[in-house]
Design an enzyme around this catalytic site. Structure first.
Site, PDB file in Angstrom:
ATOM      1  CB  SER B  20      -0.953   0.063   1.181  1.00  0.00           C
ATOM      2  OG  SER B  20      -1.885   0.842   1.151  1.00  0.00           O
ATOM      3  CG  HIS B  47      -4.383  -0.781  -0.739  1.00  0.00           C
ATOM      4  ND1 HIS B  47      -3.942  -0.818   0.516  1.00  0.00           N
ATOM      5  CD2 HIS B  47      -4.888  -1.972  -1.051  1.00  0.00           C
ATOM      6  CE1 HIS B  47      -4.480  -2.155   1.097  1.00  0.00           C
ATOM      7  NE2 HIS B  47      -5.014  -2.653  -0.157  1.00  0.00           N
ATOM      8  CG  ASP B 140      -5.955  -5.607   2.407  1.00  0.00           C
ATOM      9  OD1 ASP B 140      -6.379  -6.697   2.719  1.00  0.00           O
ATOM     10  OD2 ASP B 140      -5.756  -5.093   1.202  1.00  0.00           O
TER      11      ASP B 140
END
Lengths: 272, 206
Positions: B20, B47, B140
């Protein structure tokens, strides 16, 4: 991640649902289906798919809840601005040549795409002579689609997408804002028929000039995708249009040769 | 260097990389270090804000000798290709192996979600996939990495001290304490070795 017994129980559950309720999920793409079934197990507080199957078979209201887990995708209005711009600029000129129009939106879920398309057709002066078939297998989703009421906190995103998609006015011209919801103008759905139809089990019901089916086929396996695309082929008039989602393609379909790429980058196909 | 392979681990059919905030730099280095004859498909999920075309393709183009593209639904994984997760869809591995997409609800406030990708790969490929989790500011990917490891696949985590954002690697280390914790340069070597593992026995057998 669950495995072993889960993988054995999964086809049994789908078979049970089909036998009891005639909903056919047996050809849904496994990867997403597994996730959704795990969520359903958690929601219904079942330790196994067998336990869930017991409840699904004996409690019809559990099946209604299962439908929400297995079908509803929350959609957005004017998702992918480029798609709607291409419809407006490249497909609408062809649609204008028909004295009356029929459009099919299979898997319409809660209707965001129905209102997006109705607004576009209104702005192009075509809505008055258009009949839109908006179909889905989930009756609750169809009710929501027919009501055309969306949470107000989603409207800012919808308005932005509408502007990017080449909207001619302001999205607020098409809805009335209530306390925390936007109610879309019912004149938008005067020519919309909301109806139960399954791409897995039902057949062709009308000849149409345009089908938009976006991000629905991704939930099907290759066999069911082929069944759906054959329905689209048989429903579309010659030179009719098919719009798919941004990452969907007919490349892997058995019927690819029966469609031409009309706007390649926006996944708009034309029936040969 | 591959270290601690479990007895069931085998040459991976896919290498999955998730990250991310701060991940693009690491991913650029890892992909940039891959040789042109690197056969194992690589799947990258970072992301990013939803936009088309994705910022990831732009950031990585010109830095990698392999074909780089966003997969379509049902597309089979092909050798010598780096796949980038498209924005605003979940990306999953399905039977084949091939790609599947969904617009289901975000997971860990993310769509695409690394957990969704890693868990689907673990389910379909089991020990025949490898996962790497790098820099990021949210948790995540930790559960997904754990799923790959439990399925017998090899996993590595970027050293939080070496990462621009340590939260994602730290969450993964907490959940899979046996995973390799590697610095960026070691991740580059680790991924290359996974690919070499695939090609060497094949050369002998053909």
């Amino acid at each position: 991640m669950l495995s072993g017994e889960f993988d054995i129980e999964l086809p049994l559950l789908l078979e049970a649902i089909h036998l009891k309720y005639s909903y056919d999920f047996r050809r849904y793409a496994l990867s997403s289906l597994k996730r959704r079934l795990e969520q359903a197990m958690e929601h219904f507080n079942c330790r196994s798919l067998s336990a869930l199957q017991e409840r699904v078979l004996r409690e019809p209201e559990v099946m209604r809840g299962m439908l929400a887990h297995l079908t509803v995708q929350v959609s957005e209005m004017f998702r992918d601005a480029g798609f709607y711009r291409a419809l407006r600029e490249k497909v609408v000129p062809y649609l204008r040549t028909y004295p009356s129009l029929k459009v099919w939106i299979p898997g319409c879920a809660t209707g965001e795409e129905v209102y997006s398309l109705a607004i576009l057709l209104r702005e192009e002066g075509l809505l008055d002579r258009t009949l839109i078939y908006a179909t889905d297998i989930n009756p609750e989703a169809l009710h929501k689609a027919e009501a055309g009421i969306y949470e107000l906190d989603r409207i800012a995103d919808f308005s932005k997408a509408y502007a990017e998609a080449g909207g001619r006015a302001s999205l607020s011209d098409y809805y009335t804002a209530g306390y925390n919801a936007a109610v879309f103008d019912k004149s938008l759905r005067e020519g919309v028929l909301f109806s139960d139809h399954s791409l897995a089990t039902d057949s062709v019901f009308a000849e149409v000039q345009l089908i938009t089916c976006r991000n629905v086929l991704i939930y099907f396996d290759r066999v069911l995708q082929d069944r759906a695309v054959a329905l689209f082929r048989d429903s579309l008039c010659r030179k009719g249009f098919l719009g798919l989602g941004a990452k969907e393609s007919l490349t892997f379909s058995s019927y690819a040769a029966e469609f031409a790429e009309f706007v390649r980058e926006e996944r708009i196909y034309q029936r040969r | 260097m591959l270290g601690k392979p479990t007895s069931s681990a085998t040459a991976p059919e896919a290498i999955l990389i998730g990250g991310s905030a701060g991940a693009i730099e690491v991913v650029s280095l890892v992909l940039g270090a891959l040789p042109a004859d690197f056969r194992t498909p690589v799947v990258v999920l970072v992301h990013l804000p939803k936009q088309r075309p994705s910022a990831l393709a732009g950031a990585l183009s010109g830095k990698c000798r392999l074909a780089l593209r966003e997969p379509l639904d049902k597309e089979p994984l092909a050798p010598a290709t780096v796949y980038l997760a498209p924005p605003d869809y979940h990306l999953l591995i399905d039977e084949g192996p091939s790609f599947a997409l969904s617009v289901d609800e975000p997971v860990n406030f993310s769509r695409p979600s690394i957990d969704v990708l890693f868990q689907s790969a673990a389910s379909v490929l089991g020990p025949r996939c490898a996962g790497v989790l790098v820099s990021g500011a949210n948790p995540d990917g930790a559960r997904g990495l754990c799923a790959i490891q439990q399925a017998g696949g090899l996993v590595a985590i970027q050293d939080p001290d070496d990462a621009a954002q340590g939260a994602m690697p730290e969450a993964a280390i907490a959940l899979c304490p046996d995973a390799h914790v590697l610095a960026t340069t070691e991740i580059c070597q680790w991924v290359q070795q996974l690919g070499a593992w695939q090609t060497s026995p094949r050369r002998g057998s053909t």
